[in-house]
Design an enzyme around this catalytic site. Structure first.
Site, PDB file in Angstrom:
ATOM      1  N   LYS A  22       2.780   4.682  -7.857  1.00  0.00           N
ATOM      2  CA  LYS A  22       2.581   5.356  -6.563  1.00  0.00           C
ATOM      3  C   LYS A  22       3.689   4.922  -5.592  1.00  0.00           C
ATOM      4  CE  LYS A  22      -0.365   3.528  -3.445  1.00  0.00           C
ATOM      5  NZ  LYS A  22       0.192   3.310  -2.084  1.00  0.00           N
ATOM      6  N   ASN A  23       3.951   3.637  -5.529  1.00  0.00           N
ATOM      7  CA  ASN A  23       4.864   3.121  -4.505  1.00  0.00           C
ATOM      8  C   ASN A  23       6.342   3.310  -4.835  1.00  0.00           C
ATOM      9  OD1 ASN A  23       2.608   2.536  -3.075  1.00  0.00           O
ATOM     10  ND2 ASN A  23       2.681   0.322  -3.411  1.00  0.00           N
ATOM     11  N   CYS A 116      -3.578   1.299   9.364  1.00  0.00           N
ATOM     12  CA  CYS A 116      -4.633   1.721   8.440  1.00  0.00           C
ATOM     13  C   CYS A 116      -5.597   0.538   8.407  1.00  0.00           C
ATOM     14  CB  CYS A 116      -4.039   2.029   7.085  1.00  0.00           C
ATOM     15  SG  CYS A 116      -3.337   0.589   6.348  1.00  0.00           S
ATOM     16  N   ARG A 121       0.502  -2.275  10.997  1.00  0.00           N
ATOM     17  CA  ARG A 121       1.553  -1.556  10.255  1.00  0.00           C
ATOM     18  C   ARG A 121       2.508  -0.786  11.180  1.00  0.00           C
ATOM     19  NH1 ARG A 121      -0.784   0.606   4.700  1.00  0.00           N
ATOM     20  NH2 ARG A 121       1.303   0.077   4.005  1.00  0.00           N
ATOM     21  N   ASP A 305      -0.830  -6.451  -2.702  1.00  0.00           N
ATOM     22  CA  ASP A 305      -1.672  -5.366  -3.226  1.00  0.00           C
ATOM     23  C   ASP A 305      -2.616  -5.846  -4.324  1.00  0.00           C
ATOM     24  OD1 ASP A 305       0.860  -2.751  -2.916  1.00  0.00           O
ATOM     25  OD2 ASP A 305      -0.421  -3.783  -1.460  1.00  0.00           O
ATOM     26  N   ARG A 399      -6.672   7.709  -3.933  1.00  0.00           N
ATOM     27  CA  ARG A 399      -5.324   7.832  -3.347  1.00  0.00           C
ATOM     28  C   ARG A 399      -4.284   7.165  -4.229  1.00  0.00           C
ATOM     29  NH1 ARG A 399      -4.533   5.152   2.010  1.00  0.00           N
ATOM     30  NH2 ARG A 399      -2.469   5.417   1.160  1.00  0.00           N
TER      31      ARG A 399
END
Ligand code: EPZ
Length: 421
Positions: A22-23, A116, A121, A305, A399
């Site tokens: 994803k990243n 978030c 952030r 993460d 997500r």
């Protein structure tokens, strides 16, 4: 609302493939804005975050064709330089699209992506870097208007913190700059190396990705290219931890152990047998896990993460583990739900530390995802709990994890994704 319903106490056993990262996918999709020739990406995970990013590219005027993990994009006809604020708020990482739009058009308009659930952030490092590149910035009614009145000239940019997003944004914004841009104190994450490899395949000149000093020599144009993105190292770590927390055994066939060494070392310290080959990792959990201390730091340190995910596993370890979160201000929400399931956790919030006293017996409960990785941690706790666990707000987890339910089912879990209207 979507929830995972999990019947616990099943060992996670077997072989699985992790999806594309994803990243890495998000900044690599942004390169399609810079490149006016057609580009094709492979191994893009079909998850909410990539779907949203591709939706924005279509709104900006790009032609996007998706065929399972293969994405073809042409941005030749792109006309719009404004990222819609409602989509910026939906997905903060769209801020890297701004760097690409700026790099191509010398102007870009976007809004603050908003915090978030894991922290404030801010994007101050991004904006300061754009200014260093000669961009004028004006904030008006919720939008940030960036414009380079003259040519964007490469320069030396020192980051106060090795921000992943800011490093990616500077690289994207400086691909066509006149001269050379040097990033000092750049983030070293593997996803940045993947971005650089992809750009260089298109004809860019990005040197030093993976080190704290990255140099980008400006080029005039990019050419047609295709690129296969890296495997998701956080999903890989999550699947390894699913086996660790259920006393199971797992082989991940398409993993790159190099990208996850800090996590593998910790799992080994916890008593797991780890076997690594060039592109696979096998983990066999011990009968009883040992407690360890964790401190999250920028790559190559222990990745933030993975913090919630290893936190769930440590509830099953013998002894007391201490986790210190150094990257985000608010990444322990999952601990409240783990306590509800029977974990013994003390939060020292003012120090951003939790203490986990194992070994706990976890019981199935109704819990709720507060963010992507915290939600994944609750799924893993449900796999190890006695009885039924319902993880609500599963949208957060969707997500960032492609077909997590299917992968875990294949590995022996009793899990289903339920839509509750
Ligand atoms: C990326 O976020 C990842 N997201 C995050 O993964 C990951 O946790 C993070 O890097 C750190 O590794 C994507 O790649 C899409 P940062 P990013 O800029 O770029 C502060 C997940 O679960 N900061 O390195 O937003 C910031 O507040 C997600 O997959 C500033 O102060 O992370 C944070 O405390 C979550 N000013 C720290 O730096 C800035 O201008 C790290 O942020 C930018 C960041």
């Amino acid at each position: 609302m979507l929830s995972y319903i999990i019947e616990g106490n099943n060992k996670i056993e077997g072989t699985v493939q992790a999806s594309g990262s994803k990243n890495a996918a998000l900044p690599i999709i942004a390169t399609a804005i810079l490149n006016q020739e057609p580009v094709t990406f492979y191994n893009i995970p079909d998850i909410e975050d990539t779907r949203t990013t591709l939706q924005i590219l279509k709104i900006l005027g790009c032609k996007v064709h998706t065929d399972s993990g293969k994405i073809s994009i042409s941005s030749k006809g792109m006309h719009n330089k404004t990222i819609p604020k409602e989509l910026m708020h939906k997905l903060r990482s769209t801020v890297v699209l701004a760097g690409a739009i700026l790099g191509r058009f010398k102007e870009a308009t976007f809004s603050y992506p908003g915090g978030c659930n894991i922290g404030k952030r801010p994007i101050d490092l991004h904006l300061r870097a754009f200014k260093d590149l000669g961009v004028e910035i004006e904030e008006k009614e919720d939008y940030i208007h960036c414009r380079a009145k003259k040519e964007m000239i490469g320069t030396k940019i020192k980051l106060d913190f090795p921000s992943v997003g800011a490093t990616e944004n500077i690289i994207l914004a400086s691909v066509y700059c006149k001269g050379v841009t040097h990033i000092i104190n750049a983030a070293k994450e593997p996803e940045i190396q993947d971005l650089a490899k992809c750009l260089n395949k298109m004809g860019a000149k990005v040197y030093g990705a993976g080190t704290s000093r990255i140099s980008i020599c400006g080029v005039k144009k990019l050419h047609k290219a295709d690129y296969r993105i890296m495997t998701d190292r956080i999903e890989t770590g999550t699947l390894l931890c699913a086996a660790a927390i259920t006393n199971g055994t797992i082989k991940i066939e398409n993993a790159n152990p190099e990208n996850l060494l800090s996590v593998l070392f910790k799992l080994k310290e916890m008593g797991c047998d780890i076997l690594i080959n060039k592109n696979s990792i096998t983990l066999k959990a011990p009968k009883v896990l040992k407690s360890v201390d964790i401190e999250t730091t920028p790559y190559p340190g222990f990745p933030t993460d993975m913090q919630p995910i290893i936190g769930a596993v440590l509830t099953k370890a013998e002894g007391t583990s201490v986790i210190k979160e150094n990257i985000f201000e608010n990444r322990f929400k999952y601990a409240f739900d783990l306590k509800k399931m029977g974990a013994n956790i003390i939060l020292k919030e003012n120090e951003n530390i939790i203490e986990i006293k194992g070994k706990s017996e976890l019981n199935g409960e109704i819990v709720s995802s507060a963010d992507l990785r915290g939600g994944a941690a609750l799924v893993l706790a449900g796999l190890a709990a006695s009885g039924t666990t319902k993880v609500e707000n599963a949208e957060y987890i969707l997500r960032g994890y492609e077909n997590l339910e299917g992968k875990l089912k294949k590995l022996g879990a009793n899990i289903k994704l339920e839509k509750v209207v």
